[in-house]
Design a protein around this motif. Structure first.
Motif, PDB file in Angstrom:
ATOM      1  N   ASP A  52       0.773  -0.998   0.101  1.00  0.00           N
ATOM      2  CA  ASP A  52      -0.131  -0.028  -0.009  1.00  0.00           C
ATOM      3  C   ASP A  52       0.909   1.306  -0.123  1.00  0.00           C
ATOM      4  O   ASP A  52       0.407   2.270  -0.550  1.00  0.00           O
ATOM      5  CB  ASP A  52      -0.710   0.102   1.112  1.00  0.00           C
ATOM      6  N   HIS A  53       2.086   1.055   0.579  1.00  0.00           N
ATOM      7  CA  HIS A  53       2.961   2.237   0.703  1.00  0.00           C
ATOM      8  C   HIS A  53       3.729   2.647  -0.402  1.00  0.00           C
ATOM      9  O   HIS A  53       4.040   3.836  -0.556  1.00  0.00           O
ATOM     10  CB  HIS A  53       4.010   2.021   1.959  1.00  0.00           C
ATOM     11  N   LEU A  54       3.757   1.634  -1.365  1.00  0.00           N
ATOM     12  CA  LEU A  54       4.598   1.857  -2.776  1.00  0.00           C
ATOM     13  C   LEU A  54       4.276   2.837  -3.554  1.00  0.00           C
ATOM     14  O   LEU A  54       3.022   3.370  -3.754  1.00  0.00           O
ATOM     15  CB  LEU A  54       4.805   0.540  -3.507  1.00  0.00           C
ATOM     16  N   ARG A  55       4.960   3.625  -4.179  1.00  0.00           N
ATOM     17  CA  ARG A  55       4.869   4.740  -5.095  1.00  0.00           C
ATOM     18  C   ARG A  55       5.806   4.307  -6.305  1.00  0.00           C
ATOM     19  O   ARG A  55       6.589   3.673  -6.423  1.00  0.00           O
ATOM     20  CB  ARG A  55       5.365   6.175  -4.740  1.00  0.00           C
ATOM     21  N   HIS A  56       5.193   4.952  -7.500  1.00  0.00           N
ATOM     22  CA  HIS A  56       5.829   4.675  -8.847  1.00  0.00           C
ATOM     23  C   HIS A  56       7.342   5.017  -8.830  1.00  0.00           C
ATOM     24  O   HIS A  56       7.777   5.962  -8.119  1.00  0.00           O
ATOM     25  CB  HIS A  56       5.210   5.496  -9.668  1.00  0.00           C
ATOM     26  N   GLY A  57       8.188   3.943  -9.147  1.00  0.00           N
ATOM     27  CA  GLY A  57       9.558   4.309  -9.213  1.00  0.00           C
ATOM     28  C   GLY A  57      10.471   3.582  -7.922  1.00  0.00           C
ATOM     29  O   GLY A  57      11.518   3.509  -7.991  1.00  0.00           O
ATOM     30  N   SER A  85       2.132  -1.048  -9.665  1.00  0.00           N
ATOM     31  CA  SER A  85       2.259   0.015  -9.038  1.00  0.00           C
ATOM     32  C   SER A  85       3.216   1.016  -9.465  1.00  0.00           C
ATOM     33  O   SER A  85       3.610   1.864  -8.996  1.00  0.00           O
ATOM     34  CB  SER A  85       2.350  -0.044  -7.510  1.00  0.00           C
ATOM     35  N   GLY A  86       4.110   0.311 -10.673  1.00  0.00           N
ATOM     36  CA  GLY A  86       5.228   0.959 -11.055  1.00  0.00           C
ATOM     37  C   GLY A  86       6.686   0.847 -10.132  1.00  0.00           C
ATOM     38  O   GLY A  86       7.500   1.711 -10.364  1.00  0.00           O
ATOM     39  N   ALA A  87       6.361  -0.164  -9.268  1.00  0.00           N
ATOM     40  CA  ALA A  87       7.777  -0.358  -8.344  1.00  0.00           C
ATOM     41  C   ALA A  87       8.558  -1.622  -8.894  1.00  0.00           C
ATOM     42  O   ALA A  87       7.887  -2.450  -9.789  1.00  0.00           O
ATOM     43  CB  ALA A  87       7.263  -0.565  -6.941  1.00  0.00           C
TER      44      ALA A  87
END
Length: 185
Positions: A52-57, A85-87
């Motif tokens: 849930d914490h992950l952001r793109h990149g 998620s883009g991670a």
């Protein structure tokens, strides 16, 4: 701006997260999610919080893939969540598992294909085995609560005027079981 996110897990309370934690700190992880829970458990709250914490990149770093996933299919499912998620994913012990590179993404894609192929083989073998067992007379499902002779006796008792509640007590089963066995449910 991308961040390095660490995930550490041990299976039992007697194990220590310290070694994994120090390795993840050395890699420069901005945040580390840690939990003491068996990898076999589906409910891994810290893994869920991390996803849930992950952001793109962002790049998720684990010390070993077995700290991250229960099985190949679980690993692939998590890798797909990361991709969506883009991670990215990077394993320190398995350098080939680096989805931030084209080669790492290709390897995971090959693994996904192998896992899908294996699932289809298992489903096919299960189906063939089930059909063979059925042809040999094997019955699937729960064991019947009443034998054919007990069903016949229950029918006689019902036709003789006994109420279903009494018949169920005689055989030690629920009334619904008697109704089902007699085809009245």
């Amino acid at each position: 701006m991308s961040h390095l996110i660490g995930y550490a897990r041990v299976s039992t309370r007697g194990q220590s997260l310290e070694h994994q934690h120090s390795q993840l700190v050395e890699q420069g992880c901005a945040r580390i999610f840690e939990e003491e829970v068996s990898g076999a458990k589906r409910d891994r709250p810290e893994l869920t919080r991390m996803l849930d914490h992950l952001r793109h990149g962002d790049v998720v770093i684990v010390t070993r893939l077995d700290r991250r996933a229960r099985s190949t299919s679980d690993l692939l499912a998590i890798a797909e969540l990361l991709r969506a998620s883009g991670a990215g994913l990077l394993s320190l012990a398995e350098p080939w598992a680096d989805t931030t590179t084209p080669a790492g993404r290709m390897i995971l894609t090959v693994f996904a294909g192998i896992a899908d192929f294996e699932r289809s083989l298992i489903a096919e073998r299960t189906s063939v085995g089930r059909d063979a067992a059925k042809s040999r007379g094997v019955k699937f499902g729960p064991k019947l609560s009443l034998s054919p002779s007990q069903v016949a006796r229950a029918r006689e008792l019902l036709e003789g005027g006994r109420p279903v509640s009494e018949i169920s007590k005689i055989f030690g089963v629920h009334k619904a079981t008697v109704y089902r066995a007699l085809g009245q449910g």
